[in-house]
Scaffold this motif. Structure first.
Motif, short mmCIF file in Angstrom:
data_model
loop_
_atom_site.label_atom_id
_atom_site.label_comp_id
_atom_site.label_asym_id
_atom_site.label_seq_id
_atom_site.Cartn_x
_atom_site.Cartn_y
_atom_site.Cartn_z
N TYR A 337 0.79 -1.21 0.25
CA TYR A 337 0.23 -0.05 -0.07
C TYR A 337 0.88 1.26 0.04
CZ TYR A 337 -3.78 3.02 1.27
OH TYR A 337 -4.69 4.16 1.36
N VAL A 338 0.69 2.14 -1.09
CA VAL A 338 1.58 3.43 -1.19
C VAL A 338 0.48 4.60 -1.21
CG1 VAL A 338 2.89 4.63 -2.80
CG2 VAL A 338 3.22 2.18 -2.76
N ASP A 339 0.67 5.47 0.02
CA ASP A 339 -0.20 6.44 0.27
C ASP A 339 0.27 7.77 -0.10
OD1 ASP A 339 -2.05 8.39 1.14
OD2 ASP A 339 -2.29 7.47 3.04
N MET A 340 -0.37 8.33 -1.29
CA MET A 340 0.21 9.57 -1.98
C MET A 340 -0.30 10.76 -1.27
SD MET A 340 1.13 8.12 -5.78
CE MET A 340 2.49 9.13 -5.83
N SER A 341 -1.20 10.80 -0.50
CA SER A 341 -1.87 11.89 0.06
C SER A 341 -1.04 12.84 0.75
CB SER A 341 -3.18 11.56 1.11
OG SER A 341 -3.75 10.50 0.42
N SER A 357 0.74 -4.40 10.42
CA SER A 357 0.29 -5.52 11.67
C SER A 357 -0.48 -6.70 10.92
CB SER A 357 -0.57 -4.51 12.47
OG SER A 357 -1.66 -4.49 11.92
N ARG A 358 -0.94 -6.30 9.54
CA ARG A 358 -1.66 -7.42 8.72
C ARG A 358 -0.79 -7.99 8.05
NH1 ARG A 358 -7.33 -6.87 8.46
NH2 ARG A 358 -8.19 -6.14 10.71
N GLY A 359 0.45 -7.71 7.80
CA GLY A 359 1.54 -8.38 6.98
C GLY A 359 1.71 -7.62 5.71
N GLY A 360 0.96 -6.46 5.68
CA GLY A 360 1.32 -5.75 4.47
C GLY A 360 2.68 -4.99 4.56
N ARG A 361 2.88 -4.23 3.34
CA ARG A 361 4.13 -3.50 3.20
C ARG A 361 3.70 -2.11 2.97
NH1 ARG A 361 7.19 -5.85 -1.51
NH2 ARG A 361 8.87 -4.62 -0.88
N PHE A 362 4.20 -1.09 3.64
CA PHE A 362 3.69 0.27 3.28
C PHE A 362 4.97 1.35 2.76
CE2 PHE A 362 2.94 4.48 5.20
CZ PHE A 362 1.51 4.79 4.69
N LEU A 363 4.44 2.21 1.97
CA LEU A 363 5.30 3.39 1.65
C LEU A 363 4.33 4.56 1.50
CD1 LEU A 363 8.16 3.89 0.38
CD2 LEU A 363 6.97 3.75 -1.77
N GLU A 364 4.91 5.83 2.08
CA GLU A 364 4.11 7.16 1.94
C GLU A 364 4.89 7.56 0.78
OE1 GLU A 364 4.92 10.28 4.71
OE2 GLU A 364 6.66 9.22 5.58
N ALA A 365 4.33 8.38 -0.16
CA ALA A 365 4.87 9.08 -1.28
C ALA A 365 3.97 10.15 -1.79
CB ALA A 365 4.86 8.00 -2.23
N PRO A 366 3.70 11.16 -0.95
CA PRO A 366 3.10 12.37 -1.33
C PRO A 366 4.09 13.10 -2.74
CG PRO A 366 4.31 12.64 0.62
CD PRO A 366 4.42 11.26 0.39
N VAL A 367 2.95 13.84 -3.31
CA VAL A 367 3.85 14.30 -4.58
C VAL A 367 3.65 15.77 -4.50
CG1 VAL A 367 3.30 12.59 -6.15
CG2 VAL A 367 1.62 14.20 -5.86
N SER A 368 4.87 16.43 -5.02
CA SER A 368 4.67 17.87 -5.13
C SER A 368 4.56 18.20 -6.63
CB SER A 368 6.13 18.50 -4.71
OG SER A 368 6.24 19.84 -5.03
N GLY A 369 3.40 19.06 -6.75
CA GLY A 369 3.16 19.64 -8.28
C GLY A 369 1.73 19.96 -8.24
N LEU A 389 9.76 -1.75 -1.45
CA LEU A 389 8.50 -1.42 -2.01
C LEU A 389 8.80 -0.12 -2.83
CD1 LEU A 389 5.52 -1.59 -2.37
CD2 LEU A 389 5.08 -0.51 -0.43
N TYR A 390 9.70 0.81 -2.34
CA TYR A 390 10.06 1.94 -3.26
C TYR A 390 10.55 1.50 -4.38
CZ TYR A 390 12.97 6.02 -4.57
OH TYR A 390 13.35 7.05 -5.00
N GLU A 391 11.33 0.63 -4.30
CA GLU A 391 12.20 0.14 -5.64
C GLU A 391 11.37 -0.59 -6.54
OE1 GLU A 391 15.32 -1.96 -3.97
OE2 GLU A 391 16.58 -0.40 -3.37
N ASP A 392 10.20 -1.32 -5.90
CA ASP A 392 9.25 -1.98 -6.66
C ASP A 392 8.29 -1.07 -7.47
OD1 ASP A 392 10.18 -4.50 -5.83
OD2 ASP A 392 8.79 -4.73 -4.24
N CYS A 393 8.50 0.18 -6.88
CA CYS A 393 7.28 1.07 -7.57
C CYS A 393 8.13 1.84 -8.68
CB CYS A 393 6.67 2.06 -6.55
SG CYS A 393 5.68 1.48 -5.19
#
Length: 533
Positions: A337-341, A357-369, A389-393
């Motif tokens: 899950y990648v949150d871009m907000s 906690s549910r076994g998922g992977r997390f990345l925050e990735a807000p955007v400037s623009g 996950l950053y590299e997978d994206c």
């Protein structure tokens, strides 16, 4: 657009999603770029831009047959530059054919004249002539080999240089080298003043290698040194103009001003995308472009490998994850899950904890623009959290942005994003203040803009926002209510560490007044109205 009979090398008008028809040329795609499943389509390189995409055949029209029609309905500067680029391309192609024709005629006349002067009068002279012709044929054969070799080598060089240094000196160009180059408009040449990477088309049996200059897509990585809290910037080796889409299934939640442009670029670059939006009608356009529809956030997450989300504020971000049929219900071990907000660090940290906690992977990735940069695939992405996950994206970030930063642990990207938007929002309020002060003191607002554009403050942002104000055009490119929200969160961030933010606080009050004047859903430049009421 009606279906037409087209082939490789044809000039066309291509219709991509919400964008107007644009001139392009059908070319061979890179060898490793997958062709979309379903309807018949062609790979088109658009003139005057760095865009290239698979376009369905029914969205294509022949260039010459529809030129006048398209010029009448499109009047923009960039569009005209693209048409000029096509015409320049046609002039070059015509000039090349004429030069080749004249060269062939001259060569034939010279050979005929030489034969007349040295016509053989004996058997010995005939044998000498025969030997001489044999040498000429052999040399011509070697010359052809050199041309073929030169064509392959030129595929890895700039097109203009390839034209100037072509080893071919006489004779008609080989059939497979016709229409080899696609010129760039003056706009593209201007953009190329910065760092570039050659985008190389892979050679095929029917067309030699072709390259053109693409805007460099950089992945910049900033990591914390062991035992230090400072963030150190370092260049990544991932510099790539060509995007090979990941084979992972991508989900996207939230099709607002930013999300819509992001999804459009993901699809254009060949990603498999499933979309969901609270207002379902917004999904229709993307379904037509090849996206799949998810009925709930939970369904999207459960059927996709990586799910991105881009929503308005902390409450919306939490509701999306924790609410009924939310993201959390679809999370299983390995789901990403990648949150871009753009939210505060506390919110993003809470979301990361429940996902992990549910076994998922997390990345925050807000955007400037803004909306335009989102549509153009030129956002700046600030990421933090799961480095793998950053590299997978990677291919997704390259499709949607021009630069990506990895900032370490969860929360760092949220803090950095709020600081960036704090500076931007405060600057916008200052611009509005300066323009209104110019007006009430009898100075020309246009002259003020001209002066600023010639000085150290000159920027696209300054020019666009001032033009919005001078034209009274406040169509949202970045909602005023969202920049005020970011200022509020940035001030709270300063309060949490006992750091003063008086400039941001003053700007925030001006935006609050603009909201009270019913400007929330206008562009941030509508803060100008807070000064004139």
């Amino acid at each position: 657009m009606a279906a037409v009979s087209l082939r490789l090398g044809d000039l066309v008008w291509g219709k991509l999603g919400r964008y107007p028809p644009w001139p392009g040329k059908i070319v061979n795609p890179p060898k490793d770029l997958k062709k979309p499943r379903g309807k018949k389509c062609f790979f088109v390189k658009f003139f005057g831009t760095e865009d290239h995409a698979w376009i369905k055949v029914e969205q294509l029209k022949p260039y010459h047959a529809h030129k006048e029609e398209m010029i009448k309905i499109n009047k923009g500067k960039r569009f005209q530059q693209a048409v000029d680029a096509v015409e320049e391309f046609l002039r070059r192609a015509k000039g090349k054919d004429q030069t080749s024709s004249h060269t062939s005629a001259d060569d034939k006349n010279r050979r005929n004249s030489s034969e007349e002067r040295s016509r053989p009068n004996s058997g010995d002279e005939k044998r000498k002539l025969s030997l001489s012709e044999g040498k000429v044929k052999k040399n011509m054969g070697e010359g052809k080999k050199r041309v073929t070799s030169g064509s392959a080598e030129r595929g890895s060089k700039c097109l203009k240089r390839a034209q100037e240094q072509s080893p071919r000196k006489r004779g008609r160009p080989p059939k497979d080298e016709k229409d080899l180059t696609i010129p760039e408009s003056s706009t593209v040449k201007g953009m190329m003043a910065g760092p570039m990477a050659a985008f190389k088309w892979q050679p095929t049996a029917s067309e030699p290698a072709v390259c053109y200059q693409a805007i460099t897509k950089k992945l910049k990585i900033c990591e914390e040194e062991t035992g230090s809290t400072s963030i150190q910037a370092a260049d990544s080796t991932a510099v790539n103009g060509s995007i090979t889409p990941t084979d992972k299934k991508i989900g996207f939640l939230g099709l607002g001003l930013m999300g819509s442009g992001i999804v459009s670029n993901l699809l254009k670059m060949g990603h498999t995308v499933t979309v969901w939006n609270r207002t379902a009608e917004k999904c229709d356009l993307f379904i037509q472009e090849g996206a799949r529809l998810g009925r709930t956030p939970a369904e999207v997450v459960s059927t996709c490998d990586i799910t991105f989300a881009c929503v308005s504020d902390p409450k919306a971000a939490k509701d999306l994850v924790l609410g009924p049929s939310g993201v959390l219900q679809g999370i299983r071990p390995g789901k990403c899950y990648v949150d871009m907000s753009t939210v505060d660090a506390d919110t993003v940290t809470e979301l990361a904890q429940v996902i992990v906690s549910r076994g998922g992977r997390f990345l925050e990735a807000p955007v400037s623009g803004n909306q335009q940069l989102s549509n153009d695939g030129m956002l700046v992405i600030l990421a933090a959290g799961d480095r793998g996950l950053y590299e997978d994206c990677s291919s997704c970030f390259q499709a949607m942005g021009k630069t990506s930063f990895f900032l370490g642990e969860v929360g760092n990207a949220a803090k950095m994003m709020l600081i960036v938007n704090m500076v931007q929002g405060s600057f916008m309020a200052t611009i509005a203040e300066g323009l209104t002060l110019a007006q009430v003191t009898g100075q020309s607002q246009q002259t003020l803009l001209d002066i600023l554009n010639q000085g150290q403050l000159a920027s696209i942002f300054l020019d666009q926002k001032c033009q919005n104000i001078l034209q009274g055009n406040f169509k949202p490119d970045f909602y005023l209510k969202y920049i005020q929200k970011d200022l509020r969160l940035a001030i709270a961030l300063g309060d949490a560490v006992n750091h003063p933010t008086p400039m941001a606080a003053a700007a925030n009050e001006v935006y609050k007044r603009a909201k009270a004047l019913d400007q929330s859903d206008n562009d941030m430049s509508a803060v100008y109205r807070a000064y004139i009421h």
